[in-house]
Each structure stands twice: as structure tokens, then as C-alpha cells.
Write an enzyme that holds these catalytic residues in place. Structure first.
Site, PDB file in Angstrom:
ATOM      1  N   ARG A  68       0.809  -1.219   0.000  1.00  0.00           N
ATOM      2  CA  ARG A  68       0.000   0.000   0.000  1.00  0.00           C
ATOM      3  C   ARG A  68       0.841   1.268   0.000  1.00  0.00           C
ATOM      4  O   ARG A  68       0.396   2.315  -0.460  1.00  0.00           O
ATOM      5  CB  ARG A  68      -0.910   0.006   1.229  1.00  0.00           C
ATOM      6  N   LYS A 175      -1.415 -19.073   7.348  1.00  0.00           N
ATOM      7  CA  LYS A 175      -2.339 -19.333   8.436  1.00  0.00           C
ATOM      8  C   LYS A 175      -2.618 -18.031   9.196  1.00  0.00           C
ATOM      9  O   LYS A 175      -1.791 -17.099   9.110  1.00  0.00           O
ATOM     10  CB  LYS A 175      -1.777 -20.389   9.379  1.00  0.00           C
ATOM     11  N   HIS A 205       4.226 -23.626   7.871  1.00  0.00           N
ATOM     12  CA  HIS A 205       5.693 -23.647   7.779  1.00  0.00           C
ATOM     13  C   HIS A 205       6.309 -24.762   8.614  1.00  0.00           C
ATOM     14  O   HIS A 205       7.468 -25.124   8.397  1.00  0.00           O
ATOM     15  CB  HIS A 205       6.284 -22.293   8.182  1.00  0.00           C
ATOM     16  N   LYS A 209      10.023 -28.240   7.966  1.00  0.00           N
ATOM     17  CA  LYS A 209      11.120 -28.753   8.786  1.00  0.00           C
ATOM     18  C   LYS A 209      11.449 -30.192   8.393  1.00  0.00           C
ATOM     19  O   LYS A 209      10.559 -31.022   8.214  1.00  0.00           O
ATOM     20  CB  LYS A 209      10.756 -28.662  10.270  1.00  0.00           C
ATOM     21  N   GLU A 243       7.395 -22.448  23.510  1.00  0.00           N
ATOM     22  CA  GLU A 243       8.128 -21.261  23.106  1.00  0.00           C
ATOM     23  C   GLU A 243       8.518 -20.462  24.343  1.00  0.00           C
ATOM     24  O   GLU A 243       7.718 -20.339  25.290  1.00  0.00           O
ATOM     25  CB  GLU A 243       7.281 -20.389  22.182  1.00  0.00           C
ATOM     26  N   ASP A 262      -4.211 -20.461  17.141  1.00  0.00           N
ATOM     27  CA  ASP A 262      -2.928 -20.203  16.503  1.00  0.00           C
ATOM     28  C   ASP A 262      -2.156 -21.485  16.216  1.00  0.00           C
ATOM     29  O   ASP A 262      -1.438 -21.563  15.216  1.00  0.00           O
ATOM     30  CB  ASP A 262      -2.090 -19.282  17.393  1.00  0.00           C
ATOM     31  N   HIS A 267      -0.437 -26.431  13.010  1.00  0.00           N
ATOM     32  CA  HIS A 267       0.836 -27.064  13.386  1.00  0.00           C
ATOM     33  C   HIS A 267       0.646 -28.418  14.068  1.00  0.00           C
ATOM     34  O   HIS A 267       1.155 -29.441  13.616  1.00  0.00           O
ATOM     35  CB  HIS A 267       1.615 -26.164  14.350  1.00  0.00           C
ATOM     36  N   LYS A 367       3.190 -20.022  25.178  1.00  0.00           N
ATOM     37  CA  LYS A 367       4.168 -18.944  25.140  1.00  0.00           C
ATOM     38  C   LYS A 367       4.812 -18.805  26.522  1.00  0.00           C
ATOM     39  O   LYS A 367       4.228 -19.153  27.540  1.00  0.00           O
ATOM     40  CB  LYS A 367       3.480 -17.621  24.777  1.00  0.00           C
TER      41      LYS A 367
END
Length: 519
Positions: A68, A175, A205, A209, A243, A262, A267, A367
């Protein structure tokens, strides 16, 4: 050999690591919508650079970035060159950076404006002439999900998705694909009005792996594993995706998503399906995805009572990482001070089919956990203890087969062996295989294989419409109950820990416990 690639394996310690010789993809142009985002500079362009370095990008290739903000192509090229030097996975070669950036074009436009796509069509026609890309285009939608349907419709109206015998058109969707079952179904119907399923590439993604891709190779390519890969021998399965980071700058997105949306439908359920699927008739894309869909549909539906008893949600509060004070989720940028969004999920699932009946699957992700680690643990049933009753052995440790996905990719097998000496004592032995030791370390973003597979038209590592909907069908009852009953005890685990205590209780009620990654 596959797609012209030969793999030569060398022994560990040999300076000549494994070498893979592949063929470049055919002529094509890539169009990135949302080119100004973090994904583009941190993952996509470094991945394209790595493909070029490995001679897997076609010589007849170009990239159009659609954004944009007002910017010239020259400024865009300069910006990408600078970012490549910052975010590349290894030291860059100036000549290769020049080669890639010379093939970059910038196109300014509004995603909702038909003129954007008409001008894009004209630009792509020029690129076909200049770079001999043959009218083969793939579009990468690195945008907010609410633009997926609009961009697809506009591409179709501008005739930019029309294929012929001599040219192909494909669209990659980042995603999340939907935020629930009904929205995923609606989005599928919307884009299928424009595209055939073989043009749709729903990306995850995680499947880029190496360890994830090799789950099928280990299962179906080795006679010692597949015969015991069933309810007769396996006690339970654990999948952990942990994570250490918080939500960082993604607070706005995370407030709408949460850990469940998420991570679970994409995943983690991809990992579940690869671990549990039946042998496909071949490694063709649809043969593999047929079996993945079957097993996702076999997951036992969760009732409201099941959600209350077999799921755990958490949100991190303040904590410590060594000497560093870690902020709570509610104090992160663009997060509500009274947020009820979960940053941790754990649950127990059962699969109702002949192979897995009665084997529990324990899944967790979060997380700000203790360490960064993704792994799959296959725990086998213990053998009878009677032989060891009159020895000093107090208990038999179960055998575990562990797939390490990150940070180090590899596979471990744990089993018992007698400790040397006159008395019968058993110790746990670890047999560890690390990809870097055997095949060498190759810096990667995780997107190289996925972009390459899209260019050559192999959709094996991408989700199909029925897979997406089957995954959301499992998750939807959890979303419904959690929305009806907001959490009362958030935050309920300190940053830097392994999550709320209820997650441990989930297994302890069944006489089991989580394997702590890194042990």
C-alpha cells in the site's frame, strides 16, 4: 531419486556432508501481497535467496511485491538487498543478491481496488516478456486473513487465476485459515468459486522442517518401527510445542487468536496426522492427504463435559528467566489489561480407529515456557515386571521414541540396559540421531521446501480443504465452551515455567506424566 534429486549419504565426521542435487523449478513469477510485513523480510526473501544459492530457483524468475505504501521499484530493490544482508540465514554473496534483486518489482495498490489487479496483470505481462516467465504465476498472501477472500476474488475477476495447458496459476494462503469451523468452511467455499483445489496451497511452515517431513520416512521406510506403531505396543503419545518468547509485537493478532486457534488446527494437528495416519498407496499429494484426513476425522468428538475435563488453558503472568524479569501477557503491547486470551493450551484426545483405539494423545503448546522445544514422544507400554522381582530393580522405565523438531532436529530412542557389575541393575540408555551430525547443517528458514514444492506443483506438504475443516471440527467444541465460560483465574502460570499445574494433573489422573524436553 525423486524429481531428479539424488542423495548421497556420508558417514558422521566426514567433511563431505550429504549432498542433494535437485533440478530448478520451471519459469515463473511470484507475487507477494503484503510485501511490507515481517514475514516477507524475515522468511520469504531469505528463503528465495537460499533456493537461488542451491540452484533451485529458475533462471527465468521474477518477484512482484504488492503493498500500500508509495515506493519505487528501485527503492524496493535497495530495501530488500539491505534486509537480505540482515536476515539471511548465512553470509550473502553480493553477486547472488544482485541477481535476485534485479528480478524484483514493486506494485503499489489497494487490495480492494480492481484497478490494482488490472495494473498488476499489465505488469506481469511485461515481466513475461522481459524474464521469459511463461505466464506461470503463484501468489503469496502474506496479509491479514480477512483479505484472503477479497484478494482471491479480485484475482479471478482480473483473469489472473485462469490456467491453460501451457501455464499454471497457484495461490498460497498463510495461516490462520479461518478462525473456527464455520469461517473455514465459508472461506473454502469462497475461494473455490475462483480456484480449483489443485491451485490452492494452504501453507504450514512447520511442514518445511526436515524432521516433520521425515516422520513418514521413518515410519514406513523402516521395518523395525511400523509393526509396533499401534495400540498393542504404544501406551500414549505426547506432543509439545513450547516457546520461550511472549507475543512480542503480535499482541493485536494474538488477542483475536489465542494459543488454541494459533497452533492446534494447523501445526499440532499436522503432527498428529503424520504420526497416526495409515500407509498411503503412494507419496502423491492426494494419497498422503487422504490418509491424513481420515485420521483427523477419526478423532473422538469432545462433548461439553469432555472440554471441561480434558482441556486446560492458561495465560502467563510475571516471571523470571535467570536474572531477567519477564512481563505478564496483560502488560504486552496491544493487549487488554483484563484479557482472557489463552497463551497456553493442553488437552487429551482419543482417536477412534482400529490402530489407535484407547491410546491417549496429550498435546500442549504455550508462550513464555521454560525452554524452546518442539517434540513428539511415543511412549511404549512397559513389559511385565515378574522377571525382575528378585533383583534390585525397583521399576522398569518405559521405552520412548522421541522426534525432536526444534531447536535441534533429530530422533532419540530410550531403552533400558544392564549397568555393568555383579548386581542386576538397569539404566536408561539414549540413542541419539541428529541431522546435523549425519547430513551436515544447512541454514534454513523453513520456507524453502514449501516455496519450491509450490513452484513444481507438489501439494503434499500443504493442507487440503477437507483437512482444514476436519481440524476445525475438533477444535470448535473447545472454542464454544471457553467462550461461554470465561477463565476466572488468569494469569495462572508464571512466565518461564511449564504452564499451569492443571496441565500436569491432566496426565497424573491417568497415572502418567509429561516428559520435560531437554532431559
Amino acid at each position: 531419486m525423486r524429481d531428479g534429486k539424488e542423495i548421497t549419504v556420508t558417514e558422521p565426521g566426514n567433511k563431505k556432508h550429504a549432498h542433494e542435487a535437485g533440478r530448478p523449478a520451471g519459469p515463473c513469477a511470484m507475487v507477494i501481497f503484503g510485501v511490507g510485513g515481517d514475514l516477507t523480510k524475515r522468511k520469504l526473501f531469505p528463503a528465495l535467496y537460499n533456493l537461488a544459492k542451491d540452484d533451485l530457483l529458475p533462471k527465468d524468475f521474477a518477484v512482484v511485491g504488492v503493498g500500500r505504501s508509495e515506493k519505487s521499484t528501485a527503492d524496493f530493490q535497495k530495501k530488500i538487498a539491505q534486509e537480505l544482508r540482515e536476515f539471511a540465514t548465512s553470509d550473502v554473496e553480493p553477486a547472488l543478491v544482485d541477481w535476485l534483486t534485479e528480478r524484483l518489482y514493486y506494485h503499489v495498490g489497494n487490495f480492494q481496488d480492481p484497478a490494482t489487479y488490472q495494473k498488476l496483470a499489465a505488469l506481469l505481462a511485461q515481466i513475461d516478456q522481459r524474464h521469459s516467465t511463461g505466464g506461470n504465476y503463484f501468489y503469496y498472501l502474506a496479509t491479514a486473513p480477512e483479505y484472503f477472500g477479497e484478494i482471491t476474488r479480485q484475482l479471478g475477476t482480473a483473469k489472473l487465476t485462469q490456467q491453460s495447458e501451457n501455464r499454471w496459476r497457484r495461490v498460497i494462503y498463510e495461516k490462520p485459515f479461518g478462525d473456527g469451523l464455520s469461517s473455514a468452511q465459508s472461506l473454502n467455499r469462497e475461494i473455490e468459486q475462483v480456484l480449483e483445489e489443485n491451485q490452492i496451497y494452504r501453507i504450514d511452515h512447520y511442514l518445511g522442517k526436515e524432521t516433520v517431513q521425515n516422520i513418514l520416512a521413518f515410519r514406513f521406510g523402516n521395518g523395525i518401527f511400523e509393526p509396533v506403531w499401534n495400540r498393542r505396543y504404544i501406551d500414549h503419545v505426547q506432543i509439545t510445542v513450547a516457546e520461550t518468547v511472549g507475543v512480542e509485537s503480535r499482541g493485536g493478532y494474538y488477542e483475536q487468536s489465542g494459543a488454541l486457534r494459533d497452533m492446534l488446527p494447523n501445526h499440532i494437528f499436522q503432527l498428529v496426522s503424520l504420526v497416526t495416519m495409515e500407509p498411503p498407496v503412494s507419496f502423491d499429494a492426494d494419497a498422503v492427504r487422504d490418509e491424513q484426513t481420515k485420521v483427523l476425522r477419526a478423532i473422538q468428538p469432545l462433548t461439553e463435559q469432555d472440554v471441561l475435563m480434558r482441556t486446560v488453558r492458561g495465560q502467563y503472568g510475571e516471571g523470571n528467566d535467570d536474572a531477567t524479569r519477564l512481563a505478564s501477557y496483560r502488560s504486552e503491547p496491544r493487549v487488554s489489561p483484563n484479557s482472557s486470551t489463552e497463551t497456553f493450551v493442553a488437552l487429551k484426545l482419543l482417536i477412534d480407529n482400529w490402530r489407535w483405539a484407547g491410546v491417549p494423545f496429550y498435546l500442549r503448546t504455550g508462550k513464555r515456557l521454560k525452554i524452546r522445544s518442539s517434540e513428539i514422544v511415543i511412549q511404549f507400554k512397559s513389559v511385565p515386571f515378574m522377571l525382575f522381582r528378585k533383583t534390585s530393580v525397583e521399576r522398569l522405565a518405559p521405552n520412548q521414541f522421541i522426534v525432536h523438531i526444534q531447536p535441534q532436529e533429530g530422533i532419540s530412542l530410550q531403552f533400558g540396559a544392564k549397568i555393568p557389575g555383579p548386581i542386576v541393575k538397569l539404566g536408561t540408555v539414549n540413542m541419539d540421531f541428529r541431522y546435523a551430525d549425519y547430513f551436515g547443517s544447512k541454514p534454513s528458514t523453513g520456507y524453502e521446501r514449501l516455496l519450491y514444492e509450490c513452484m513444481i506443483g507438489d501439494a503434499t506438504l500443504f493442507q487440503r480443504a477437507d483437512m482444514v475443516e476436519a481440524s476445525w471440527a475438533v477444535v470448535q467444541p473447545i472454542l464454544d465452551v471457553w467462550q461461554a465460560l470465561p477463565p476466572r483465574n488468569f494469569p495462572n502460570y508464571p512466565a518461564g515455567s511449564w504452564g499451569p499445574w492443571e496441565a500436569n494433573d491432566l496426565l497424573e489422573r491417568d497415572g502418567r506424566q509429561w516428559r520435560e524436553p531437554g532431559q
